[in-house]
Scaffold this motif. Structure first.
Motif, PDB file in Angstrom:
ATOM      1  N   PHE A 102      -3.541 -13.714   6.477  1.00 35.94           N
ATOM      2  CA  PHE A 102      -2.593 -12.848   6.042  1.00 35.94           C
ATOM      3  C   PHE A 102      -2.912 -13.226   4.637  1.00 35.94           C
ATOM      4  N   CYS A 103      -2.596 -12.158   3.986  1.00 35.75           N
ATOM      5  CA  CYS A 103      -2.508 -11.777   2.800  1.00 35.75           C
ATOM      6  C   CYS A 103      -1.287 -10.382   2.307  1.00 35.75           C
ATOM      7  N   TYR A 104      -1.289 -10.092   1.043  1.00 34.01           N
ATOM      8  CA  TYR A 104      -0.095  -9.605   0.681  1.00 34.01           C
ATOM      9  C   TYR A 104       0.252  -8.726  -0.398  1.00 34.01           C
ATOM     10  N   GLN A 105       0.362  -8.288  -0.346  1.00 38.34           N
ATOM     11  CA  GLN A 105       0.210  -7.076  -1.742  1.00 38.34           C
ATOM     12  C   GLN A 105       1.734  -6.956  -2.367  1.00 38.34           C
ATOM     13  N   ARG A 106       1.834  -6.679  -3.903  1.00 38.93           N
ATOM     14  CA  ARG A 106       3.784  -6.825  -3.697  1.00 38.93           C
ATOM     15  C   ARG A 106       3.565  -4.990  -4.826  1.00 38.93           C
ATOM     16  N   LEU A 107       4.262  -4.246  -3.231  1.00 39.06           N
ATOM     17  CA  LEU A 107       3.785  -2.625  -3.576  1.00 39.06           C
ATOM     18  C   LEU A 107       5.345  -2.079  -4.572  1.00 39.06           C
ATOM     19  N   THR A 108       5.710  -0.575  -5.085  1.00 40.91           N
ATOM     20  CA  THR A 108       6.257   0.140  -5.457  1.00 40.91           C
ATOM     21  C   THR A 108       7.837   0.520  -4.037  1.00 40.91           C
ATOM     22  N   HIS A 109       8.346   0.419  -3.259  1.00 45.86           N
ATOM     23  CA  HIS A 109       9.271   0.675  -2.197  1.00 45.86           C
ATOM     24  C   HIS A 109       9.437   2.217  -2.249  1.00 45.86           C
ATOM     25  N   GLU A 157      -0.513  -0.999  -9.184  1.00 46.89           N
ATOM     26  CA  GLU A 157      -0.448  -0.492 -10.501  1.00 46.89           C
ATOM     27  C   GLU A 157       0.333  -1.394 -11.521  1.00 46.89           C
ATOM     28  N   GLY A 158      -0.357  -2.370 -12.220  1.00 48.96           N
ATOM     29  CA  GLY A 158      -0.033  -3.541 -13.313  1.00 48.96           C
ATOM     30  C   GLY A 158       0.655  -2.376 -13.758  1.00 48.96           C
ATOM     31  N   LYS A 159       0.734  -1.332 -14.243  1.00 47.72           N
ATOM     32  CA  LYS A 159       2.221  -1.131 -14.716  1.00 47.72           C
ATOM     33  C   LYS A 159       3.159  -0.661 -14.042  1.00 47.72           C
ATOM     34  N   SER A 160       3.704  -0.724 -13.007  1.00 40.35           N
ATOM     35  CA  SER A 160       5.159  -0.510 -12.265  1.00 40.35           C
ATOM     36  C   SER A 160       5.078  -2.041 -12.111  1.00 40.35           C
ATOM     37  N   SER A 161       4.672  -2.669 -11.662  1.00 42.99           N
ATOM     38  CA  SER A 161       4.892  -4.533 -11.607  1.00 42.99           C
ATOM     39  C   SER A 161       4.499  -4.463 -10.245  1.00 42.99           C
ATOM     40  N   GLU A 162       2.921  -3.632  -9.567  1.00 39.57           N
ATOM     41  CA  GLU A 162       2.806  -4.167  -8.155  1.00 39.57           C
ATOM     42  C   GLU A 162       1.604  -5.313  -8.634  1.00 39.57           C
ATOM     43  N   VAL A 163       1.641  -6.149  -7.243  1.00 39.31           N
ATOM     44  CA  VAL A 163       0.327  -7.213  -7.703  1.00 39.31           C
ATOM     45  C   VAL A 163      -0.166  -7.230  -6.426  1.00 39.31           C
TER      46      VAL A 163
END
Length: 197
Positions: A102-109, A157-163
């Protein structure tokens, strides 16, 4: 990005538990049906991926209010968000002895406010891990099964603090699982999804 196994023990990525219940008859029957049409484990992995991506609607896309989190329930009820669908795919892959993480991303909601954690899986073939996103395609999303370069639903997108989180977990992350188990319906779940691991 360098993917990092949470544990060096590959057997952990084949394990069953209350979430990835790949010994359940619904999982076993689905796996057997897909395996019967597959020439090898690679073909099976792609078939399982496409089955989950295409035949189990993402509940936010379909408007389904139910919350599923156990793999067998996702398959039986035919609904789930990204995390639930990842659980179902992992169960199908592990049922046929394909190591799955299992892996994850942090994205804009999707709601446009803040961030949320998005769930996907990684499969191990030819000594390497390959991330796959079975959340389901829609306009603007065209994810595909691939072992030769990622074809994910989203690119942070790094500029949106997504990782992209690099860790490959053997079991679903407890932060995610706690929210899924505690949600009475999908609208509530949508408001309480974790914004980071």
């Amino acid at each position: 990005m360098q993917l990092i196994q949470e544990t060096p023990d590959l057997s952990a990525y084949l394990a069953a538990d209350e979430v990835i219940d790949h010994h359940h008859p619904v999982v076993r029957e689905t796996a057997a049906r897909l395996a019967g049409k597959s020439a090898d484990s690679y073909v099976y992995a792609q078939a399982a991926y496409e089955f989950v991506r295409d035949t189990i609607p993402h509940s936010a896309d379909s408007g389904d209010l139910r919350v599923t989190w156990r793999a067998s329930d996702v398959l039986a009820q035919g609904t789930g968000i990204c995390h639930a669908k990842a659980h179902a795919l992992a169960a199908l892959l592990r049922a046929e002895d394909i190591p799955t993480a299992f892996c994850y991303q942090r994205l804009t909601h999707d709601a446009g406010t803040g961030h949320c954690v998005h769930g996907l899986v990684a499969v191990r073939f030819q000594g390497e891990w390959h991330r796959q996103d079975c959340r389901g395609n829609k306009p603007g999303v065209d994810a595909r099964f691939s072992l030769t370069g990622e074809r994910l639903a989203f690119v942070p997108e790094g500029k949106s603090s997504e990782v992209d989180y690099p860790v490959l977990y053997a079991a679903p992350h407890p932060v995610v699982l706690r929210v899924l188990k505690g949600a009475p319906d999908r609208p509530y779940l949508w408001e309480t999804l974790p914004d980071a691991l």
